[in-house]
Design a protein around this motif. Sequence first.
Motif, PDB file in Angstrom:
ATOM      1  N   VAL A  31       0.853  -1.196   0.000  1.00 30.82           N
ATOM      2  CA  VAL A  31       0.000   0.000   0.000  1.00 30.82           C
ATOM      3  C   VAL A  31       0.884   1.239   0.000  1.00 30.82           C
ATOM      4  O   VAL A  31       0.673   2.185  -0.761  1.00 30.82           O
ATOM      5  CB  VAL A  31      -0.940   0.028   1.227  1.00 30.82           C
ATOM      6  N   ALA A  32       1.928   1.219   0.859  1.00 37.89           N
ATOM      7  CA  ALA A  32       2.800   2.389   0.974  1.00 37.89           C
ATOM      8  C   ALA A  32       3.486   2.686  -0.356  1.00 37.89           C
ATOM      9  O   ALA A  32       3.529   3.840  -0.794  1.00 37.89           O
ATOM     10  CB  ALA A  32       3.833   2.163   2.074  1.00 37.89           C
ATOM     11  N   ILE A  33       3.992   1.648  -1.012  1.00 37.08           N
ATOM     12  CA  ILE A  33       4.670   1.864  -2.302  1.00 37.08           C
ATOM     13  C   ILE A  33       3.682   2.433  -3.313  1.00 37.08           C
ATOM     14  O   ILE A  33       3.947   3.427  -3.993  1.00 37.08           O
ATOM     15  CB  ILE A  33       5.270   0.540  -2.823  1.00 37.08           C
ATOM     16  N   SER A  34       2.530   1.812  -3.368  1.00 34.72           N
ATOM     17  CA  SER A  34       1.518   2.268  -4.314  1.00 34.72           C
ATOM     18  C   SER A  34       1.128   3.724  -4.059  1.00 34.72           C
ATOM     19  O   SER A  34       1.031   4.546  -4.981  1.00 34.72           O
ATOM     20  CB  SER A  34       0.315   1.341  -4.202  1.00 34.72           C
ATOM     21  N   MET A  35       0.945   4.055  -2.770  1.00 35.36           N
ATOM     22  CA  MET A  35       0.543   5.422  -2.430  1.00 35.36           C
ATOM     23  C   MET A  35       1.704   6.400  -2.628  1.00 35.36           C
ATOM     24  O   MET A  35       1.498   7.559  -2.939  1.00 35.36           O
ATOM     25  CB  MET A  35       0.049   5.485  -0.985  1.00 35.36           C
ATOM     26  N   PHE A  36       2.930   5.887  -2.467  1.00 35.69           N
ATOM     27  CA  PHE A  36       4.094   6.733  -2.715  1.00 35.69           C
ATOM     28  C   PHE A  36       4.149   7.124  -4.191  1.00 35.69           C
ATOM     29  O   PHE A  36       4.376   8.290  -4.537  1.00 35.69           O
ATOM     30  CB  PHE A  36       5.378   6.000  -2.312  1.00 35.69           C
ATOM     31  N   VAL A  37       3.916   6.147  -5.060  1.00 36.10           N
ATOM     32  CA  VAL A  37       3.931   6.436  -6.499  1.00 36.10           C
ATOM     33  C   VAL A  37       2.810   7.414  -6.845  1.00 36.10           C
ATOM     34  O   VAL A  37       2.998   8.360  -7.603  1.00 36.10           O
ATOM     35  CB  VAL A  37       3.820   5.134  -7.312  1.00 36.10           C
ATOM     36  N   LEU A  38       1.635   7.175  -6.251  1.00 41.86           N
ATOM     37  CA  LEU A  38       0.527   8.112  -6.458  1.00 41.86           C
ATOM     38  C   LEU A  38       0.956   9.526  -6.056  1.00 41.86           C
ATOM     39  O   LEU A  38       0.768  10.490  -6.798  1.00 41.86           O
ATOM     40  CB  LEU A  38      -0.691   7.667  -5.636  1.00 41.86           C
ATOM     41  N   SER A  39       1.575   9.632  -4.875  1.00 43.59           N
ATOM     42  CA  SER A  39       2.022  10.934  -4.391  1.00 43.59           C
ATOM     43  C   SER A  39       3.057  11.545  -5.327  1.00 43.59           C
ATOM     44  O   SER A  39       3.049  12.737  -5.585  1.00 43.59           O
ATOM     45  CB  SER A  39       2.651  10.809  -3.001  1.00 43.59           C
ATOM     46  N   PHE A  40       3.948  10.686  -5.836  1.00 46.86           N
ATOM     47  CA  PHE A  40       4.983  11.157  -6.754  1.00 46.86           C
ATOM     48  C   PHE A  40       4.330  11.869  -7.939  1.00 46.86           C
ATOM     49  O   PHE A  40       4.702  12.992  -8.298  1.00 46.86           O
ATOM     50  CB  PHE A  40       5.814   9.965  -7.227  1.00 46.86           C
ATOM     51  N   PHE A  41       3.351  11.224  -8.538  1.00 43.28           N
ATOM     52  CA  PHE A  41       2.683  11.844  -9.687  1.00 43.28           C
ATOM     53  C   PHE A  41       1.911  13.095  -9.273  1.00 43.28           C
ATOM     54  O   PHE A  41       1.869  14.073 -10.014  1.00 43.28           O
ATOM     55  CB  PHE A  41       1.752  10.845 -10.370  1.00 43.28           C
ATOM     56  N   LEU A  42       1.336  13.046  -8.085  1.00 41.56           N
ATOM     57  CA  LEU A  42       0.612  14.229  -7.613  1.00 41.56           C
ATOM     58  C   LEU A  42       1.562  15.399  -7.438  1.00 41.56           C
ATOM     59  O   LEU A  42       1.293  16.510  -7.903  1.00 41.56           O
ATOM     60  CB  LEU A  42      -0.100  13.924  -6.290  1.00 41.56           C
ATOM     61  N   VAL A  43       2.699  15.131  -6.786  1.00 36.89           N
ATOM     62  CA  VAL A  43       3.683  16.188  -6.562  1.00 36.89           C
ATOM     63  C   VAL A  43       4.114  16.763  -7.907  1.00 36.89           C
ATOM     64  O   VAL A  43       4.204  17.976  -8.098  1.00 36.89           O
ATOM     65  CB  VAL A  43       4.905  15.639  -5.785  1.00 36.89           C
ATOM     66  N   LEU A  44       4.340  15.865  -8.865  1.00 36.18           N
ATOM     67  CA  LEU A  44       4.776  16.287 -10.186  1.00 36.18           C
ATOM     68  C   LEU A  44       3.718  17.160 -10.861  1.00 36.18           C
ATOM     69  O   LEU A  44       4.009  18.260 -11.346  1.00 36.18           O
ATOM     70  CB  LEU A  44       5.038  15.036 -11.029  1.00 36.18           C
ATOM     71  N   THR A  45       2.484  16.695 -10.880  1.00 35.78           N
ATOM     72  CA  THR A  45       1.451  17.452 -11.608  1.00 35.78           C
ATOM     73  C   THR A  45       1.123  18.755 -10.880  1.00 35.78           C
ATOM     74  O   THR A  45       0.931  19.783 -11.539  1.00 35.78           O
ATOM     75  CB  THR A  45       0.170  16.621 -11.804  1.00 35.78           C
ATOM     76  N   VAL A  46       1.089  18.705  -9.551  1.00 33.98           N
ATOM     77  CA  VAL A  46       0.820  19.951  -8.823  1.00 33.98           C
ATOM     78  C   VAL A  46       1.905  20.972  -9.153  1.00 33.98           C
ATOM     79  O   VAL A  46       1.631  22.148  -9.407  1.00 33.98           O
ATOM     80  CB  VAL A  46       0.750  19.714  -7.301  1.00 33.98           C
ATOM     81  N   ASN A  47       3.150  20.497  -9.204  1.00 28.29           N
ATOM     82  CA  ASN A  47       4.243  21.411  -9.518  1.00 28.29           C
ATOM     83  C   ASN A  47       4.172  21.934 -10.946  1.00 28.29           C
ATOM     84  O   ASN A  47       4.481  23.099 -11.203  1.00 28.29           O
ATOM     85  CB  ASN A  47       5.583  20.731  -9.272  1.00 28.29           C
ATOM     86  N   MET A  48       3.793  21.066 -11.866  1.00 27.79           N
ATOM     87  CA  MET A  48       3.692  21.521 -13.252  1.00 27.79           C
ATOM     88  C   MET A  48       2.576  22.558 -13.398  1.00 27.79           C
ATOM     89  O   MET A  48       2.727  23.557 -14.096  1.00 27.79           O
ATOM     90  CB  MET A  48       3.457  20.331 -14.184  1.00 27.79           C
ATOM     91  N   THR A  49       1.482  22.303 -12.732  1.00 25.23           N
ATOM     92  CA  THR A  49       0.390  23.282 -12.772  1.00 25.23           C
ATOM     93  C   THR A  49       0.847  24.598 -12.165  1.00 25.23           C
ATOM     94  O   THR A  49       0.587  25.682 -12.703  1.00 25.23           O
ATOM     95  CB  THR A  49      -0.825  22.751 -11.971  1.00 25.23           C
ATOM     96  N   HIS A  50       1.558  24.482 -11.044  1.00 25.89           N
ATOM     97  CA  HIS A  50       2.071  25.670 -10.381  1.00 25.89           C
ATOM     98  C   HIS A  50       2.993  26.450 -11.329  1.00 25.89           C
ATOM     99  O   HIS A  50       2.850  27.660 -11.512  1.00 25.89           O
ATOM    100  CB  HIS A  50       2.829  25.260  -9.126  1.00 25.89           C
TER     101      HIS A  50
END
Lengths: 295, 228
Positions: A31-50
């Motif tokens: 679960v942690a790995i899966s959620m980490f990857v999810l977070s990774f993409f979130l961090v990336l997209t939030v930053n790109m939007t920013h």
Amino acid sequence: MNLNSVWYIAKETGRNLVYNIWMTLASVSTVAISMFVLSFFLVLTVNMTHLTTVLQSQVEMRVFINANVPRHSEMTLLKQADQWPGVRKIQFFTKQQAADSLKKEFPDQRDLLTLISKSNPLFDGFNVYTKNPNEIPALAVRFQHEKAVHNVVYEGQVVSRLSRLSVIMKWVGWAVELLLGLATLFIIVNTIRLAVFARRREVAVMKLVGATDWFIRWPFVLEGLVLGIVGAGVADLVVSQGYHWLIMAATGALPFWPMAPYAQVMAKTWDFTLIGGLVVGGVASIVALRRFLKV
Amino acid sequence: MIRLENVSKRYGNGHYGVIDVNLEIHRGEFIFLVGPSGAGKSSLIRMLYREELPTSGEIYLDEFRLSQLRRTQVSRLRRQLGVVFQDVKLLTNRTVFQNVAFAMEVVGAKGHDIQKRVPQVLELVGLARRRNNLPHQLSGGEQQRVGIARALVNNPVYVIADEPTGNLDPETAFDIIKLLNEINRRGATIVMATHAKEIVNQMHKRVVAVENGRVVRDEARGAYGYEP
Ligand SMILES: Nc1ncnc2c1ncn2[C@@H]1O[C@H](COP(=O)(O)OP(=O)(O)O)[C@@H](O)[C@H]1O
Ligand SMILES: [Mg+2]
């Protein structure tokens, strides 16, 4: 349901988790790995939007006016263009102001600047801000058609490419997440299956003495939810430490780079991972119970 | 009252467990269900606590019509029953006390009721001093007493036992029967499948004999009636 039952169910859930400690750890890790990857993409997209918004708020298009055009014609064009669809804001600048801002932007290019200051070869012009970066090319063409306009310069291509890229990243992120989600589901389902197997005698006795179906199911459902939440929590800890570090590193190494603020990114990753953990854990327990627990 | 009307049970493999059984069991009775191995005693008992449903016919137990029960009613039905098995089905990692308390916990009993009731039942079955032992520390007869205590702890109206003495030596078996008789004397209805000839003959209770799935004899103060 009374307090004793709640306490009993909590106790049995804990017993399940401890009894199968290795499967518990395996589930929490996936679960942690899966959620980490999810977070990774979130961090990336939030930053790109920013990044996109930051770039957007900067000058998007510069329209330079021919040198021989009188000031009142420039003002007429300015008023007209202000009404064009897609134009958010438009500002006039004189060639003197243009030279000044160039000096500020490139303080080290002495030769170029002396040249500019002496002969001042630049033009008057407009800074044009758009509502949507995709509209920049069309607007550029429209300005170009005006006789008074000398040329048009814009960085909008970067912005619109960036926003297209972030859409792609979002989809890639969700696709990867779907696969990881399925793998996670599989692991949790098996963990609960083992718990059901380990508790088959308890389950048989419970049925015999007339425990209700849900009383029998609850500890397993809770087990799935706990695995999901704890896994998500572990991922969130890693991500929040990691992003904190990244911001520190970035301010040191790339001070001009606009990182999305910590709080904004964390709010988003926490929401998504906790909901993601609950959903994957909940769905896993439903699947496991339908397949393996005959009540 | 328990009433079976033309009850037949045919298993998936085509074998019949019981065939066209009609039977009435009244509150307060003590019934021995006898018959050779494979006669259909266990099939009949499993239908009483609705582990299985008849393929035809109907079973009534007080207000319950067993083929028509919804899932929530199944758990209500089972709270009227105490079921005892030959293999006692104790939870091996829990103490005597915990095994009995478990039956109360899982039907949502209150903590202080559990603390009050479990010692009473353990006293009744003669295991008050063994409450903190694990099942493997007990003799076969003591284990079966724990099973009976667990069946009794929720005050069932009916106690249904499938060869509860099957694994026990005659003397211990007789102690168990005396215990069930005491429970019957206190008001519970007892239905007990058994092979124990001596016991059946000595108790002079109602005897229902089953052969090849059919009831062949039903006597108010009967005897075992078979040679072992
Ligand atoms: N689950 C089952 N599937 C198929 N046949 C069964 C099943 N249980 C019992 N039977 C059959 O039903 C008959 C009665 O068995 P059972 O009720 O166990 O008898 P008893 O308890 O008197 O020894 C036997 O022929 C047995 O093979
Ligand atoms: Mg049998």
